[in-house]
Design an enzyme around this catalytic site. Structure first.
Site, PDB file in Angstrom:
ATOM      1  N   VAL A 105      52.629  39.045  43.977  1.00 34.95           N
ATOM      2  CA  VAL A 105      52.047  37.739  43.645  1.00 34.95           C
ATOM      3  C   VAL A 105      52.390  37.264  42.240  1.00 34.95           C
ATOM      4  O   VAL A 105      52.101  36.115  41.888  1.00 34.95           O
ATOM      5  CB  VAL A 105      50.513  37.718  43.843  1.00 34.95           C
ATOM      6  CG1 VAL A 105      50.148  37.974  45.296  1.00 34.95           C
ATOM      7  CG2 VAL A 105      49.813  38.682  42.903  1.00 34.95           C
ATOM      8  N   TYR A 136      40.743  43.317  32.325  1.00 32.63           N
ATOM      9  CA  TYR A 136      40.218  42.952  33.644  1.00 32.63           C
ATOM     10  C   TYR A 136      39.196  41.823  33.498  1.00 32.63           C
ATOM     11  O   TYR A 136      39.252  40.820  34.218  1.00 32.63           O
ATOM     12  CB  TYR A 136      39.595  44.178  34.308  1.00 32.63           C
ATOM     13  CG  TYR A 136      39.072  43.934  35.697  1.00 32.63           C
ATOM     14  CD1 TYR A 136      39.937  43.890  36.784  1.00 32.63           C
ATOM     15  CD2 TYR A 136      37.714  43.753  35.934  1.00 32.63           C
ATOM     16  CE1 TYR A 136      39.462  43.667  38.068  1.00 32.63           C
ATOM     17  CE2 TYR A 136      37.229  43.528  37.210  1.00 32.63           C
ATOM     18  CZ  TYR A 136      38.104  43.488  38.276  1.00 32.63           C
ATOM     19  OH  TYR A 136      37.631  43.266  39.543  1.00 32.63           O
ATOM     20  N   LYS A 163      39.555  38.026  35.057  1.00 34.69           N
ATOM     21  CA  LYS A 163      38.606  37.496  36.030  1.00 34.69           C
ATOM     22  C   LYS A 163      37.854  36.284  35.484  1.00 34.69           C
ATOM     23  O   LYS A 163      37.471  35.389  36.230  1.00 34.69           O
ATOM     24  CB  LYS A 163      37.648  38.592  36.484  1.00 34.69           C
ATOM     25  CG  LYS A 163      38.339  39.692  37.303  1.00 34.69           C
ATOM     26  CD  LYS A 163      39.016  39.117  38.545  1.00 34.69           C
ATOM     27  CE  LYS A 163      39.574  40.205  39.449  1.00 34.69           C
ATOM     28  NZ  LYS A 163      40.071  39.672  40.727  1.00 34.69           N
ATOM     29  N   THR A 205      35.692  50.640  47.044  1.00 33.85           N
ATOM     30  CA  THR A 205      37.026  50.365  47.577  1.00 33.85           C
ATOM     31  C   THR A 205      38.023  51.340  46.968  1.00 33.85           C
ATOM     32  O   THR A 205      37.702  52.084  46.047  1.00 33.85           O
ATOM     33  CB  THR A 205      37.474  48.927  47.233  1.00 33.85           C
ATOM     34  OG1 THR A 205      37.605  48.819  45.811  1.00 33.85           O
ATOM     35  CG2 THR A 205      36.501  47.891  47.760  1.00 33.85           C
TER      36      THR A 205
END
Length: 194
Positions: A58, A150, A154, A185
């Protein structure tokens, strides 16, 4: 027709599976083709749904452009984009390598920008659509055990969504942002800190 970036694991796989169960034609993309193919087979087995699995980075505009070309050639439209692809690492800011900062921002923020950029023209032609960005609570507030890169990425996703929601409302392109906390996850387990 829905596209889920980072659709091979975790939240992305769950979203793709749910949409396929509701009879959406789903395309998923991720960088690792073997994991992507396994996810597509799992979705087909669980739902009987139609799934197109396309290896894509991406952060690469040419790959995303090709991804959208392939989806449009196959299905003639795209109604939903879930910008889910994301990565994290954990370093305090003074030990955070610059290349790691760049990689996290590229996947988590630039990937959302590029996905949105290529989805909007197709959604305009279709008369509207829905773009959902997977952000994080870490993008809304500081967290002790979360990488500053991170959190920054975000936070960028969250504000980018607000700007584009206003700009494309008249085109009937709905924008939503989801801000999950830590979820069990593969990313959480592989990084420990998220």
């Amino acid at each position: 027709v829905a596209l889920v970036t980072g659709g091979s694991e975790g939240i992305g796989l769950g979203a793709a599976r749910s949409m396929a169960a509701e009879e959406a034609r789903v395309a998923i993309c991720a960088r690792r083709s073997e994991v992507l193919e396994r996810a597509a087979a799992e979705i087909r087995s669980a739902t009987g749904g139609e799934v197109l699995a396309i290896p894509t980075d991406v952060t690469e505009p040419e790959q995303l452009d090709g991804l959208f070309d392939r989806i449009l050639a196959t299905y003639r439209r795209i109604d939903v984009l879930v910008n889910n692809a994301g990565i994290t690492r954990f370093h305090m800011v003074e030990t955070l390598p610059e290349d790691e900062w760049d990689e996290i921002l590229a996947v988590n923020a630039k990937g959302v920008y590029l996905g949105t950029k290529y989805a909007i023209p197709a959604m305009k032609r279709a008369g509207g659509g829905s773009i959902v960005n997977i952000s994080s609570v870490a993008g809304m507030t500081g967290r002790m055990h979360t990488s500053p890169a991170y959190s920054a990425s975000k936070g960028a996703v969250r504000v980018f969504l607000k700007a584009t929601a206003i700009q494309y409302a008249s085109d009937m392109i709905r924008r939503n942002s989801i801000h999950p906390g830590p979820i069990d996850t593969e990313m959480l387990l592989s990084r420990i800190h998220i």
